[in-house]
Enzyme design. Sequence first.
Site, PDB file in Angstrom:
ATOM      1  N   LYS A 228      39.434  37.600  52.459  1.00  0.00           N
ATOM      2  CA  LYS A 228      39.584  37.426  50.836  1.00  0.00           C
ATOM      3  C   LYS A 228      39.499  36.290  50.392  1.00  0.00           C
ATOM      4  O   LYS A 228      40.254  35.417  50.635  1.00  0.00           O
ATOM      5  CB  LYS A 228      40.833  38.618  50.354  1.00  0.00           C
ATOM      6  CG  LYS A 228      40.939  38.529  48.925  1.00  0.00           C
ATOM      7  CD  LYS A 228      42.114  39.037  48.447  1.00  0.00           C
ATOM      8  CE  LYS A 228      42.374  38.875  46.941  1.00  0.00           C
ATOM      9  NZ  LYS A 228      43.836  39.682  46.516  1.00  0.00           N
ATOM     10  N   ASP A 233      42.888  34.294  40.536  1.00  0.00           N
ATOM     11  CA  ASP A 233      43.129  35.624  40.054  1.00  0.00           C
ATOM     12  C   ASP A 233      43.935  35.711  38.769  1.00  0.00           C
ATOM     13  O   ASP A 233      45.321  35.589  38.828  1.00  0.00           O
ATOM     14  CB  ASP A 233      43.515  36.462  41.031  1.00  0.00           C
ATOM     15  CG  ASP A 233      43.763  37.879  40.608  1.00  0.00           C
ATOM     16  OD1 ASP A 233      43.224  38.128  39.698  1.00  0.00           O
ATOM     17  OD2 ASP A 233      44.471  38.730  41.173  1.00  0.00           O
ATOM     18  N   LYS A 240      47.342  39.086  34.016  1.00  0.00           N
ATOM     19  CA  LYS A 240      48.656  38.871  34.593  1.00  0.00           C
ATOM     20  C   LYS A 240      49.633  38.217  33.511  1.00  0.00           C
ATOM     21  O   LYS A 240      49.257  37.319  32.943  1.00  0.00           O
ATOM     22  CB  LYS A 240      48.559  38.237  35.943  1.00  0.00           C
ATOM     23  CG  LYS A 240      47.997  38.799  37.495  1.00  0.00           C
ATOM     24  CD  LYS A 240      47.895  37.782  38.157  1.00  0.00           C
ATOM     25  CE  LYS A 240      47.285  38.281  39.499  1.00  0.00           C
ATOM     26  NZ  LYS A 240      47.966  39.341  40.348  1.00  0.00           N
ATOM     27  N   ASP A 251      45.271  32.990  46.384  1.00  0.00           N
ATOM     28  CA  ASP A 251      44.707  34.476  46.520  1.00  0.00           C
ATOM     29  C   ASP A 251      43.645  34.245  47.483  1.00  0.00           C
ATOM     30  O   ASP A 251      42.816  35.413  47.705  1.00  0.00           O
ATOM     31  CB  ASP A 251      44.358  35.094  45.103  1.00  0.00           C
ATOM     32  CG  ASP A 251      44.462  36.591  45.122  1.00  0.00           C
ATOM     33  OD1 ASP A 251      45.320  37.072  46.172  1.00  0.00           O
ATOM     34  OD2 ASP A 251      43.916  37.025  44.160  1.00  0.00           O
ATOM     35  N   ASP A 310      43.453  43.895  38.047  1.00  0.00           N
ATOM     36  CA  ASP A 310      44.065  43.109  38.730  1.00  0.00           C
ATOM     37  C   ASP A 310      44.107  43.346  40.251  1.00  0.00           C
ATOM     38  O   ASP A 310      44.464  42.826  41.163  1.00  0.00           O
ATOM     39  CB  ASP A 310      45.393  43.141  38.405  1.00  0.00           C
ATOM     40  CG  ASP A 310      46.145  41.863  38.935  1.00  0.00           C
ATOM     41  OD1 ASP A 310      45.508  40.836  39.313  1.00  0.00           O
ATOM     42  OD2 ASP A 310      47.233  41.691  38.831  1.00  0.00           O
ATOM     43  N   GLU A 312      41.474  43.636  42.522  1.00  0.00           N
ATOM     44  CA  GLU A 312      40.097  43.171  42.497  1.00  0.00           C
ATOM     45  C   GLU A 312      39.682  42.857  43.851  1.00  0.00           C
ATOM     46  O   GLU A 312      38.713  43.037  44.521  1.00  0.00           O
ATOM     47  CB  GLU A 312      39.789  42.062  41.573  1.00  0.00           C
ATOM     48  CG  GLU A 312      40.004  40.633  41.966  1.00  0.00           C
ATOM     49  CD  GLU A 312      41.614  40.307  42.308  1.00  0.00           C
ATOM     50  OE1 GLU A 312      41.943  39.348  43.358  1.00  0.00           O
ATOM     51  OE2 GLU A 312      42.159  41.082  41.568  1.00  0.00           O
ATOM     52  N   ARG A 314      40.363  44.196  46.888  1.00  0.00           N
ATOM     53  CA  ARG A 314      39.933  45.367  47.808  1.00  0.00           C
ATOM     54  C   ARG A 314      38.602  45.715  47.437  1.00  0.00           C
ATOM     55  O   ARG A 314      37.487  46.059  48.266  1.00  0.00           O
ATOM     56  CB  ARG A 314      40.862  46.603  47.476  1.00  0.00           C
ATOM     57  CG  ARG A 314      40.777  47.175  46.365  1.00  0.00           C
ATOM     58  CD  ARG A 314      41.932  48.154  46.049  1.00  0.00           C
ATOM     59  NE  ARG A 314      43.268  47.266  46.004  1.00  0.00           N
ATOM     60  CZ  ARG A 314      44.382  47.715  45.725  1.00  0.00           C
ATOM     61  NH1 ARG A 314      44.538  49.270  45.666  1.00  0.00           N
ATOM     62  NH2 ARG A 314      45.555  47.134  45.719  1.00  0.00           N
TER      63      ARG A 314
END
Length: 461
Positions: A228, A233, A240, A251, A310, A312, A314
């Site tokens: 990933k 993010d 967030k 992230d 949030d 995202e 996956r």
Amino acid sequence: MTVALAPAGTKALPIHVLGSEDVALWAGQQSDRIRTWVDVSGFKGAIGTALMIHDAEGHPEAALIGYGTQAARKRDRFAVAAALPKLAPGTYRIDSGIDPHHLEQEALGWLLACYSFTRYRENSVDHATLVTPGGVDAQRVSILAEAEFLTRDLINTPASDMGPAELEAAARGLAETHKAKITAITGEALLKNNLPMIHTVGRASDRAPRLIDMHWGTSGPKITLVGKGVCFDTGGLNLKPGSSMGLMKKDMGGAANVLGLAHMIMASGLQVRLRVLIPAVENSVSANSFRPQDILTSRKGLTVEINNTDAEGRLVLADALTLASEGEPDLIVSMATLTGAARVAVGPDLAPYFTDDDVAATSLDLAARRMADPVWRLPFHEPYEAMIEPGIADLDNAPSGGFAGSITAALFLRRFVSEQDRYMHFDIYGWQPVAAPGRPKGGALQGARALFAALPDMLDL
């Protein structure tokens, strides 16, 4: 930064590593001068302590390092490394006190403790050098340390200097080092190449999303690593709060970890056909951000209802995993800083992983102990499959209720590989929140060292 042990035979001061129960016995076998010095110094062999011993003229002739009690060593992964700040600069060799089975671990810890992030601020610390202990493969230890340093540097770099393009550049640099082939599909080309969810998540940013694809090796089993690469993010339209956004430069920790693992595999010359896939995006906010209640169609054709922008990571992994599965590898591994639920379950130090392969899990668990890289198996619990099925679409990217968040995310990802695939998923944290021996605060490699050591058993190499 040089990441290496000194060659065996290099002139060096001897180190005696003493557990708390060994100090009195060792001191009793020394001269009156040394015995008195150990006594008046108050050295008790605790982890994190060291004592320089000087000859009659005041020149250093040896060093003692505390190894603590057996119970204390269970709490400190790299006990010898804890004493490095107490040693005077110089070159040392370990003469006694460590079980041969633990020498590689302690030598690696020594190197890892020498890391510092110097991109924005010089660090003038002069670390002590360790001579390669007998029976330790110096090249292997250096490769492991180089991989960790690479991962730490990538994660520690803020998003201002580590967007999708910069992550691609880092991957290209690694590919050049190891003569690997690498390509990238960028921006609108993602749609033309049927990678729609990677495009959707990254389209709101002015830093173009991309799919990085690296190949190395011409013979042996096929292994595909998927990392990933969400370089920052914000949470998207489900923004967030500031307290949760502060560490989001990490992230892309899954991408950083698979690049570290790829370095181990390539630098060691492991006989595999390696593929690395990194969906690199920035989850930003703009007029064309994807929205809650949108329904996306994935590369695999499965539809996904967006109940939280949030969640995202996956989504981008799903398209990359489908692409990985199409190559029919012998093993697919995904690594991602995916869920807060994993941290609630096992904390920041353990790397939880999922697999249906009991043999692979056994190999990984044994390797994790050898490599001082702890992991913990969590289940693909199939009764929870209903939680990711919203009814209006094939899948829900963020089931309501908050229960089993790491498991439902793993189940979501598993839908994008074929039932025949050997698949492992790691839900890592990628960050060391409090400094520990050999592990400074900041970006961290988790699970990759254990997986590297387990691959020969998993793939019958």
